[in-house]
Design a protein around this motif. Sequence first.
Motif, short mmCIF file in Angstrom:
data_model
loop_
_atom_site.label_atom_id
_atom_site.label_comp_id
_atom_site.label_asym_id
_atom_site.label_seq_id
_atom_site.Cartn_x
_atom_site.Cartn_y
_atom_site.Cartn_z
N ALA A 100 0.76 -1.19 0.08
CA ALA A 100 -0.01 -0.05 0.01
C ALA A 100 0.95 1.20 -0.15
N LEU A 101 1.89 1.21 0.72
CA LEU A 101 2.74 2.54 0.83
C LEU A 101 3.65 2.57 -0.58
N ALA A 102 4.08 1.50 -0.93
CA ALA A 102 4.58 1.51 -2.40
C ALA A 102 3.53 2.07 -3.45
N CYS A 103 2.54 1.65 -3.47
CA CYS A 103 1.46 2.19 -4.24
C CYS A 103 1.44 3.72 -4.08
N ALA A 104 1.07 4.05 -2.65
CA ALA A 104 0.92 5.41 -2.61
C ALA A 104 2.13 6.50 -2.80
N PRO A 159 -7.51 -8.96 0.67
CA PRO A 159 -6.33 -7.94 0.87
C PRO A 159 -6.24 -7.06 -0.37
N ALA A 160 -7.16 -7.36 -1.50
CA ALA A 160 -7.34 -6.52 -2.77
C ALA A 160 -8.31 -5.44 -2.19
N THR A 161 -9.15 -5.86 -1.69
CA THR A 161 -10.27 -4.80 -1.08
C THR A 161 -9.32 -3.95 -0.40
N ALA A 162 -8.85 -4.43 0.74
CA ALA A 162 -8.14 -3.48 1.71
C ALA A 162 -7.05 -2.54 1.17
N LEU A 163 -6.54 -2.95 0.02
CA LEU A 163 -5.74 -2.24 -0.65
C LEU A 163 -6.21 -0.96 -1.23
N ALA A 164 -7.67 -1.25 -2.17
CA ALA A 164 -8.37 -0.44 -2.71
C ALA A 164 -8.81 0.65 -1.78
N VAL A 165 -9.32 0.26 -0.53
CA VAL A 165 -9.68 1.30 0.35
C VAL A 165 -8.73 2.21 0.93
N LEU A 166 -7.46 1.58 1.22
CA LEU A 166 -6.25 2.15 1.43
C LEU A 166 -5.72 3.62 0.52
N ILE A 167 -5.86 2.92 -0.74
CA ILE A 167 -5.50 3.84 -1.71
C ILE A 167 -6.24 4.95 -2.03
N ASN A 168 -7.54 5.02 -1.45
CA ASN A 168 -8.58 5.83 -1.52
C ASN A 168 -8.21 7.14 -0.72
N THR A 169 -7.32 6.79 0.29
CA THR A 169 -6.90 8.11 1.29
C THR A 169 -6.29 9.03 0.63
N ARG A 170 -7.17 10.40 0.89
CA ARG A 170 -6.41 11.62 0.16
C ARG A 170 -5.80 12.63 1.17
N GLY A 171 -6.72 13.13 2.41
CA GLY A 171 -5.99 13.58 3.32
C GLY A 171 -5.27 14.95 3.15
N LEU A 172 -4.28 15.58 3.70
CA LEU A 172 -3.67 16.65 3.23
C LEU A 172 -3.26 17.00 2.06
N THR A 173 -2.72 15.88 1.24
CA THR A 173 -1.97 16.00 -0.08
C THR A 173 -3.43 16.50 -0.94
N GLU A 174 -4.46 15.86 -0.83
CA GLU A 174 -5.38 16.55 -1.82
C GLU A 174 -5.86 17.90 -1.35
N LEU A 175 -5.73 18.44 -0.16
CA LEU A 175 -5.95 19.86 0.06
C LEU A 175 -5.08 20.79 -0.23
N ILE A 176 -3.61 20.11 -0.46
CA ILE A 176 -2.75 21.24 -0.94
C ILE A 176 -2.87 21.29 -2.53
N ILE A 177 -3.35 20.19 -3.12
CA ILE A 177 -3.55 20.01 -4.33
C ILE A 177 -4.78 21.20 -4.98
N LEU A 178 -5.80 21.31 -4.24
CA LEU A 178 -6.99 21.83 -4.07
C LEU A 178 -6.67 23.29 -3.84
N SER A 179 -5.65 23.64 -2.90
CA SER A 179 -5.28 24.89 -2.76
C SER A 179 -4.46 25.84 -3.91
N VAL A 180 -3.68 24.60 -4.54
CA VAL A 180 -3.01 25.21 -5.87
C VAL A 180 -3.92 25.39 -6.86
N GLY A 181 -4.96 24.45 -7.02
CA GLY A 181 -5.94 24.66 -7.94
C GLY A 181 -6.77 26.16 -7.79
N LEU A 182 -7.01 26.58 -6.70
CA LEU A 182 -7.63 27.84 -6.25
C LEU A 182 -6.99 28.93 -6.58
N GLN A 183 -5.51 28.72 -6.33
CA GLN A 183 -4.69 29.94 -6.53
C GLN A 183 -4.55 29.89 -7.93
#
Length: 425
Positions: free
Chosen positions: A165-169, A346-370
Amino acid sequence: MSTEQVTMLFFALALISALAFGAGALARRFNQPPVIGEVILGVLLGPTLLGPVSEQLFPHDVRPFLAALADIGVALFMFAVGAELDAALLRGRRAVAGTVASGSIALPFALGVLLALYLFDSHPTDDKTGFVLFMGCAMSVTAFPVLARILTDRGMQRTWLGAVALACAAIDDVLAWTLLAVVVAITGSGSGDQWLLLLFLPYLALMFTAVRPALRRLLAHPKVTGSEQPAAVLITLVGLLASAAFTEWIGLHFLFGAFLFGAVMPRRPGEGGPAEVTGAVTERIASLNGLLLLPMFFVVAGLKVDLSGMTGTDVSELGLILTVAVGGKFVGAYTSARAIGMKNRPATALAVLINTRGLTELIILSVGLQLGVLDGRLYSTMVVMALVTTAMAGPLLHLLYPVRPAQPIAPEELAVPSRRRDRLM
């Protein structure tokens, strides 16, 4: 700055630091990463809940100073993200991680592009191409740091599933930042002239061929590593701020420079002493940043979110955005994992984990707003999507693995013959 501005600035710093610490602690009590509580706090301190009171707590003439502190906090955070990304994560997992990461980016990116074409009429911008590409990028994000925290809280960071999961992220993060760099270049909204962007490739080569070896030598020097490493901290801070300044100057955005400097920091155990210095320096920077500067980003981002005037159209758009964001990531990761022979759980768990967006998404959204590719309404809706996709990861993972694994979740959970399994790992 006037005396009144200084007074309000220090009051805002004290208030935000205290409330952010409490919000993070409250989130932990609900088995959520602290970032969830801190982001919700930022939204609640904005016009969504407080209305005009928000302007009294954070006057408009003080907000530029808060925004400057937020930028420094994001730069330090991006440095830490770059420093934590290690190619060693892919060792023995390239086939699995590469396949799952490709699926978890390609499908949500394509769906995000289609969604952007649908939303463009109600959220027009000056650059349709930039808007379309940005939405595809925003749907493709995985938050590496938040994912690492969730796995650590579940005791799964050293399991085979956690490592994959970490490698995919890590792959997702690199590709997402690359896509965002393309969007920034296309929109032409950076601070520099367009021709200056041509300097990025030589700069990239210089960082890996000259700066990285220089850092390895510097961080191995006894005078740099001694006395709790103040020289190492200074070298790191000067380097990441200078790198951030350079990429901002050429019109790419400062976060890429900070991320790149973190990526060239020596970190592998095989690199000896410098690896330990990198870990210690990163930890000290992250500690101060998490308590003071990064919460500024949550509040500044929250002050731009206004959900109080959401209409039925906004709610329907939110539902569509969540469907594309969650469904695209989940189906892309899950089908890719199953295609290479991973079992259902494990495939389901991996797909759930990869859906995590968190602060990274907020940074990208802030850039989009700028950049002007997002308007205020769509930005607010996308922030809600980032919160939902991050908050759901922990509870869904608990349903799949209700008990912390006493033994590592082993690669035997791949439902493939042993010879093929060896090739995958």
